[in-house]
Design an enzyme around this catalytic site. Structure first.
Site, PDB file in Angstrom:
ATOM      1  N   ASP A  44      10.770  20.494  49.374  1.00 27.35           N
ATOM      2  CA  ASP A  44      11.624  20.871  47.664  1.00 27.35           C
ATOM      3  C   ASP A  44      10.056  21.576  46.858  1.00 27.35           C
ATOM      4  OD1 ASP A  44      13.403  20.177  45.834  1.00 27.35           O
ATOM      5  OD2 ASP A  44      11.732  20.342  44.707  1.00 27.35           O
ATOM      6  N   HIS A  91      23.033  22.509  47.691  1.00 28.29           N
ATOM      7  CA  HIS A  91      21.997  22.636  48.515  1.00 28.29           C
ATOM      8  C   HIS A  91      22.493  20.742  48.869  1.00 28.29           C
ATOM      9  CE1 HIS A  91      21.032  22.662  44.560  1.00 28.29           C
ATOM     10  NE2 HIS A  91      20.396  21.712  44.325  1.00 28.29           N
TER      11      HIS A  91
END
Ligand code: 5GP
Ligand code: ZN
Length: 111
Positions: free
Chosen positions: A30, A97
């Protein structure tokens, strides 16, 4: 989905730090980590969220990728998997996700 950022990452049109990849799934770190390990597991095919008619094979591939991320990142002590679903749940990227979070004691948190 030509304007979807995770489609572009899955196609390697936008760079990312790839942790794991196979035919169906890509996992990458991320951009704005919320824990020492914060990796996103993303199907290469575009689905809006986890209730968008996702085939079992894709869900199985995502589960496998989560296990691979945990192994590669050394999350032996445990980790958290989160799939924000819809704007009210905080989903900001409308391509399915799963967040894999770990590398510290996460406490009980929200759940
Ligand atoms: P959501 O809020 O939709 O559940 O999670 C979206 C996540 O995607 C956020 O944690 C955000 O930091 C991450 N993100 C958004 N754009 C990018 C990007 O271009 N690259 C990477 N690696 N992560 C991104
Ligand atoms: Zn997409």
């Amino acid at each position: 989905m030509s304007d979807c950022i995770f489609c572009k990452i899955a196609n390697h049109e936008i760079p990312s730090t790839v942790v794991y990849e196979d035919e169906l799934v890509i996992a990458f770190d991320d951009l704005n980590p919320q824990a020492p390990v914060h990796t996103l597991v993303v199907p290469k095919q575009h689905f809006e969220n986890i209730v968008d008619g996702v085939p079992g094979a894709v869900l199985e591939a995502m589960t496998h990728a989560i296990a691979e991320v945990a192994r590669i990142k050394g999350l032996d002590e445990g980790f958290r998997v989160i799939a924000n679903t819809g704007a009210a749940a905080g989903q900001t990227v409308m391509h399915l996700h799963m967040h894999v979070l770990g590398g510290k004691d996460l406490g009980e948190g929200l759940v």
